[in-house]
Motif scaffolding. Sequence first.
Motif, PDB file in Angstrom:
ATOM      1  N   ASP A 263      -5.673   0.443  -2.864  1.00  0.00           N
ATOM      2  CA  ASP A 263      -5.655   0.905  -1.518  1.00  0.00           C
ATOM      3  C   ASP A 263      -5.738   2.240  -1.358  1.00  0.00           C
ATOM      4  O   ASP A 263      -5.832   2.549  -0.096  1.00  0.00           O
TER       5      ASP A 263
ATOM      6  N   GLY B 184       0.870  -1.171   0.081  1.00  0.00           N
ATOM      7  CA  GLY B 184       0.025  -0.076   0.030  1.00  0.00           C
ATOM      8  C   GLY B 184       0.781   1.237  -0.031  1.00  0.00           C
ATOM      9  O   GLY B 184       2.106   1.107   0.347  1.00  0.00           O
TER      10      GLY B 184
ATOM     11  N   SER C 212       1.826  -1.886   4.734  1.00  0.00           N
ATOM     12  CA  SER C 212       1.548  -0.669   3.892  1.00  0.00           C
ATOM     13  C   SER C 212       2.460   0.385   4.219  1.00  0.00           C
ATOM     14  O   SER C 212       2.623   0.595   5.434  1.00  0.00           O
TER      15      SER C 212
END
Length: 759
Positions: free
Chosen positions: A61, A7, A322
Motif C-alpha cells: 500500500d 492501508g 485505508s
Amino acid sequence: MKSSNLGYPRIGEKREWKKALEQFWTGKLEKEPFLKQMEEIRLKHLQKQKDQGIDLIPVGDFSLYDHVLDTAVMFGLVPKRFNYRGGKVSLETYFEIARGTKDAVAAEMTKWFNTNYHYIVPELDQTVPTLVENRPLQFYKEAKQKLGIKGKPVIIGPVTFVKLSKGYTNLKTAIHQFIPLYAEILRELQAEGVDWVQVDEPILTTSLSREEVELFADVYQQLHDAAPNVNILLQTYFDSIDYYEKIISLPVQGIGLDFIHDRGENLASLKKFGFPEDKVLAAGSLDGRNIWRANLDEKLSLLSEIAEIVPKDRLIVQPSSSLLHVPVTVKSEDTLEEVLKNSLSFADEKLREVVVLTKGLRLGKDSIQEEIVSSTKAIKALNESTFRNNQQVQNDIQNLASVRAEREVPFNIRQAIQETTFQLPLLPTTTIGSFPQTQEVRKQRKLWRKGELTDAEYEKYINVEIKKWIEIQEKLGLDIFVHGEFERTDMVEYFGEKLAGFQFTKYGWVQSYGSRCVKPPLIYGDVSFQDPMTVKETVYAQSLTEKPVKGMLTGPITILNWSFVRDDIPRFEVANQIALALRKEVELLEENGISMIQVDEPALREGLPLKRENWDSYLNAAVYAFKLSTTSVRNETQIHTHMCYANFEDIIDAINALDADVISIETSRSHGELLSAFEENTYDKGIGLGVYDIHSPRVPALEEITKNIERALQVLEPKLFWINPDCGLKTRGLEETVAALEVMVEAAEQVREKLVVKK
C-alpha cells in the motif's frame, strides 16, 4: 478471528516522506539515498502495525507518489509521450508521468472516489498491458525478510483499475486484457506462500449496471482458477454494495464491507440474506476517514450483532477503509485542549482500537472494560463541553424555518436592477480572487505568526500588497477588481481560524496528491460567527478605486467537505451552522458598501455520494446551505460563486438552483466538453467560463483566448457572459500573471467590438 488494516498513511509523523521526495526532485538527494530513506519509512510503518498487534498487515500500500500510478507502471502503462521503451519503468519515468516534463504534459489527476485524495488517471489508449514487475510480491518478500512479517499484499482490482482509467472503448475487452496479468501476480504470490491477498474493488460501492456486476463473476472465477490456494479478500469501502447476493457468491475466500459509511445498508443486507459459510467477512467497523475516537461500547455491539450471523472464527475486525485519509498520530498534538485531544483518533490510535475490539469480541466485553470506560468518558466530556453546547447556535438551527433562504425577487428582475447599479460593459472582465503569493508574502505571514511582526506591521504590509494590485488592475483595465487575498493561506483554513467551533492541529497532515499534504481543520464544536473576517481588507481595497471590488468568501459546502467534521450531529446541520456564520459576514460586507460578493464552492460536486440515487438529497442540502449564506442581501447586491469543472451537466439543475447572479467555472482544460453541456441544457444566469488555464506558467496567445470566448458565445447569451481566468492566481508569478491578464482584457475588447458592430 483476526485484526486487520487496509492501508497506512505514507507521509510519516512529521512528513518525512514529503521532505525526502521534494529533496530528490530538486537534486538535493541522490537516487540511492532517496530509495533507502523511503525503505526506512516503509519498514517503520510496518513495524508500527506489528507492534500494535495487527494480525493482517497490508504490504504494497506504500507508494512513492500514488497507488493507482503504481498499478499502471506495474503493467507497463506509460503514455507514449514519455518515450518508454518497455521493461521495468524507471523511477525517472514514474515521476515524469506524475509531474510532467518540459516536453510532455503530466497525466491527468482526479479525486479518488469521494475523498480528498487525488490519483493519477491511467491512460490505456492503444498500449498493450504487460506485467513488468510484481510489486505486491516484492513488498511481501521485503516485509518477511527484514521484519519477519507475513503480510497481506494489497492491489487494486482489475475492474476498479480499468473503470478509473481513460482511453478504453469497451470495458469488458479492456478488463480481459488484464486478467492474465493479475493471474500471474496471484500465482507468484501463491508460490511464495502468501495466505491472504487484499484485492481492492471500491468501484462496487458506486452505481453499477447489472452487466458490469456480471463481469465480476467472470473475472474472479478466472483468478480463482489461476491461483486456487491463495485467499482473495475482495475489499470494498466508502459505501454499501448493491447486488449483495451476487457479490457474496463470487469465487473468493473473503469479502470486506464498510459498516460505517453504508447508512446501515450492508448490515441490513447481511441480516436479510446472511453470509456464505465458506467465506470470511472483513468488517469495516471503525471510521477510516474521520479523526474521532470510537465509542468502543457501540462498536463492540455492532460487531457482536454481525457475529450473530457470521461466526467469530470467520470474522476480521478492521477500519472501514485505508487509513491513508487520516493523520498519523495524536501523540504529537501537544497544543490541543485536553478535552479535544482525548477525543481524537488518528491512524495509530485507530490501529489500537482495532486490536482492542478484536480482543473484546474474542474474549468478551469484560476483557476491554477499562478501554470502553475510557472512550465513553472522553466522548462524553467533549459532548458536554461548552464547545458543543452553544445555545444561541442551537436555537438558530432549530428556527431555520423562519430564516429567508431565497432572494427577494427572481434573477431576471435582479439583473435589470444590477445593470443600472453597476453600468458594466458587455463581457465584463474580472479574476477569480487571489493574486500571486510571493515568497516575501509567505515570509511576512510566517514572521507575524511567530510574533516577530506586530498586528499593525503585518496589516501595513498586506495593505501595501493590496494597493499595488489595485493599481495593477487599474492599469490592466479590468472591470471588476479583487483585493488579492494576501492575508490568506488556505481558502478553508483562513475562515476556520476566525470561526468558533474550529481547531487546527500541529501535525495533522494528510496526503492530497503527490507530495502535496494538507492539514484539514477539525470542526469539533458548534460553529458561530465571532468577528468580521474579510471586511477590513475588502473595504480598504474598495477605498482605492471607483471600480467594484468583490468580497471573497469560501462557501459552506467547501468548508464542510475540506474539513474533518464532528460526527455527533448530522453533517448538514454543521453545514447550516457554517452558512449562518457566513451569512453574517455577507451582511457586514454589504453594510460596508461592498455590493459584489463571491462565495466560492469549488468542492460542491466533490461531496456527491457514490450512488446516484443519493445525489438529490445531498444537492438539495448543499443548495440550501449556500442560499442560507447568500440570500439576505438587497436586490442591488450581486452574488458570485466559483466552481471547479467536473461533469457540469450532471448537476446543472442544482447549480441553477443556487440562484447566484454570476457563476465562474474552471473549464480551460475541458472547454469543449463543458460547452457541449450548454448546447443540451439551458443556463439563464451570469456565467464566466475560464478562458485560460492558470495551472501553467505559459502566457496564452490572443487568438487562443479569443477563440475560447467566441466558441462560448455560440451557446451562451453575450449579455450574461463574463471573462475571467479559470481559477485563482495565487500560485502564479507576477510577470506571467500580468501578461496573461493583458491578453485576456485585449481579447475581451476585440470580441466586444465585434458584437457592437454586429448589433
